[in-house]
Design a protein around this motif. Structure first.
Motif, PDB file in Angstrom:
ATOM      1  N   SER A  10       7.149  -3.154  -4.892  1.00  0.00           N
ATOM      2  CA  SER A  10       6.910  -3.991  -3.717  1.00  0.00           C
ATOM      3  C   SER A  10       5.469  -3.774  -3.300  1.00  0.00           C
ATOM      4  O   SER A  10       5.088  -2.667  -2.912  1.00  0.00           O
ATOM      5  CB  SER A  10       7.866  -3.617  -2.581  1.00  0.00           C
ATOM      6  OG  SER A  10       7.609  -4.397  -1.427  1.00  0.00           O
ATOM      7  N   THR A  30      16.115  -1.704  -2.174  1.00  0.00           N
ATOM      8  CA  THR A  30      16.776  -0.630  -2.911  1.00  0.00           C
ATOM      9  C   THR A  30      17.010   0.579  -2.013  1.00  0.00           C
ATOM     10  O   THR A  30      16.392   0.733  -0.969  1.00  0.00           O
ATOM     11  CB  THR A  30      15.944  -0.203  -4.130  1.00  0.00           C
ATOM     12  OG1 THR A  30      14.626   0.141  -3.703  1.00  0.00           O
ATOM     13  CG2 THR A  30      15.881  -1.322  -5.156  1.00  0.00           C
ATOM     14  N   THR A  87      12.436   1.598  -5.806  1.00  0.00           N
ATOM     15  CA  THR A  87      11.290   0.692  -5.777  1.00  0.00           C
ATOM     16  C   THR A  87      10.020   1.453  -5.428  1.00  0.00           C
ATOM     17  O   THR A  87       9.994   2.234  -4.477  1.00  0.00           O
ATOM     18  CB  THR A  87      11.499  -0.428  -4.728  1.00  0.00           C
ATOM     19  OG1 THR A  87      12.650  -1.189  -5.074  1.00  0.00           O
ATOM     20  CG2 THR A  87      10.295  -1.350  -4.655  1.00  0.00           C
ATOM     21  N   VAL A 114      11.641  -3.952   0.902  1.00  0.00           N
ATOM     22  CA  VAL A 114      12.379  -3.257  -0.157  1.00  0.00           C
ATOM     23  C   VAL A 114      13.879  -3.365   0.101  1.00  0.00           C
ATOM     24  O   VAL A 114      14.328  -3.207   1.237  1.00  0.00           O
ATOM     25  CB  VAL A 114      11.959  -1.772  -0.215  1.00  0.00           C
ATOM     26  CG1 VAL A 114      12.892  -0.980  -1.120  1.00  0.00           C
ATOM     27  CG2 VAL A 114      10.520  -1.653  -0.712  1.00  0.00           C
ATOM     28  N   LEU A 170      14.327  -7.398  -5.983  1.00  0.00           N
ATOM     29  CA  LEU A 170      14.124  -5.999  -5.642  1.00  0.00           C
ATOM     30  C   LEU A 170      15.430  -5.260  -5.438  1.00  0.00           C
ATOM     31  O   LEU A 170      15.446  -4.058  -5.271  1.00  0.00           O
ATOM     32  CB  LEU A 170      13.259  -5.884  -4.391  1.00  0.00           C
ATOM     33  CG  LEU A 170      11.793  -6.270  -4.577  1.00  0.00           C
ATOM     34  CD1 LEU A 170      11.042  -6.094  -3.272  1.00  0.00           C
ATOM     35  CD2 LEU A 170      11.153  -5.448  -5.664  1.00  0.00           C
ATOM     36  N   PRO A 224      10.948  -1.717 -10.382  1.00  0.00           N
ATOM     37  CA  PRO A 224      10.571  -2.599  -9.268  1.00  0.00           C
ATOM     38  C   PRO A 224       9.380  -2.066  -8.479  1.00  0.00           C
ATOM     39  O   PRO A 224       9.276  -0.864  -8.217  1.00  0.00           O
ATOM     40  CB  PRO A 224      11.833  -2.630  -8.391  1.00  0.00           C
ATOM     41  CG  PRO A 224      12.952  -2.264  -9.313  1.00  0.00           C
ATOM     42  CD  PRO A 224      12.371  -1.306 -10.302  1.00  0.00           C
TER      43      PRO A 224
END
Length: 359
Positions: free
Chosen positions: A95, A158, A70, A156, A64, A93
């Protein structure tokens, strides 16, 4: 929880059993599905009825930390086909918090992961599983939607996040379209993707009850969306409940070629892109339907977040059949709403007069 920083595909998996407090134990397991099943099955069988949920985080081969943005979402195993549709359009990405309470659901999830799915799941999706012992009677066991959102959110890595629901399909390749713009997104700003809903193909009975189960029915571009609207195949999401998405100002959006700011209004609950840092958590006590996302945006408003409507991106709800418990608001009882009011008063100093709109 990336398994490896190597450019090569590393199929080792990291699992984390977690209580709802900071102390937890980490274990690394092999790739055998039987081993994964054994871990989850053990937790399902050993959680006492009166114990808080345990969480099991699973990192896929896709890290991730790759990229900057994300998509954060959640659902039960029945929503896994929608997750596949979401990945096919988002192409970035994801999640995903997923809810498991039975061995049947566990086996359905594992069977889903065993399939190739054109590589979409293994490349883009990281699962984070919330395991809970079902309560009796059944109606008490409402979907812990905000706990799942928080589970997906805190895993996450990002800098930017897209807060979305699993049934809402974005513009084609939305991740790649928005990624180059992220450097211009200020702190405490939400970029809003206007929400729509796609009706079924029965022109005589179009409306919220029409089931849409084919992602090809969802427009890929704004031009295609506007054409579908002109044919009454698509409409703004839940137009019968104006507070939910009315502040987006759909009439303006149809013709705009530039982003525009809107004011927050009570019960606004859009789908948004924002910076990960500084965003509030979802109030975890809300389960099932009603107020779960509205409360998040109310808190964000008191934190000083601003709302900017993106001119070219959108999400479209894939309408589905009636959901069990849709009209059961008991999970979001008067006591829970009072708890949230007290939380806002304690943390932000909000007066009773200001909160009197919270019915």
């Amino acid at each position: 929880l990336p398994a490896s920083n190597s450019c090569e595909m590393n199929r080792s998996k990291t699992w984390t059993t977690k209580e709802e407090h900071p102390n937890y134990k980490k274990e690394t397991m092999g790739t055998a599905e039987s081993s994964i099943r054994a871990v989850v099955l053990h937790l399902l069988e050993t959680i006492p009825n009166n114990e808080t949920q345990r969480e099991l985080s699973h990192a896929t081969i896709h890290s991730l930390s790759d990229g900057k943005l994300t998509l954060v979402t959640q659902g039960g195993v029945s929503k896994l086909p929608r997750l596949l549709d979401l990945a096919s359009r988002w192409r970035g990405p994801i999640s995903c918090g997923i809810y498991i309470t039975t061995t049947q659901q566990l086996d359905q999830w594992l069977a889903f992961m065993e399939k190739d799915h054109d590589g979409l799941i293994s490349k883009y999706v990281s699962f984070h599983v919330l395991i809970e012992q079902p309560q009796m009677p059944e109606k008490v066991n409402r979907h812990p939607i905000n706990k799942l959102r928080n589970l997906a959110l805190r895993n996450v890595e990002t800098e930017f996040i897209f807060l979305n629901d699993i049934d809402f399909i974005p513009t084609m390749n939305a991740h790649d379209i928005i990624a180059p713009r992220l450097k211009t997104l200020p702190s405490k700003h939400f970029w809003v993707l206007p929400a729509f809903e796609r009706f079924g193909t029965n022109s005589k009975q179009r409306g919220p009850g029409q089931v849409v189960d084919d992602v090809s029915m969802i427009p890929k571009t704004k031009d295609a969306l506007l054409e579908a609207i002109s044919k009454s195949e698509v409409a703004p999401f839940h137009v019968y409940f104006k507070p939910g998405h009315g502040p987006t100002n759909y009439t303006k959006w149809y013709d705009t070629i530039s982003p525009y700011a809107v004011d927050y209004d009570y019960l606004y609950e859009p789908y948004v892109i924002c910076r990960n840092e500084g965003v509030p958590s979802f109030f975890p006590s809300f389960r099932g339907f009603a107020f779960n996302k509205m409360s998040f945006f109310m808190e964000a408003h008191y934190l000083g977040f601003n709302f900017i409507i993106l001119q070219d991106l959108f999400v479209v709800h894939m309408n589905h059949g009636g959901r069990k418990g849709r009209n059961d608001k008991g999970g979001n009882s008067h006591l829970i709403k009072q708890d949230f009011r007290m939380y806002l008063q304690r943390i932000y100093g909000i007066s009773n007069a200001t909160l009197n709109k919270w019915k």
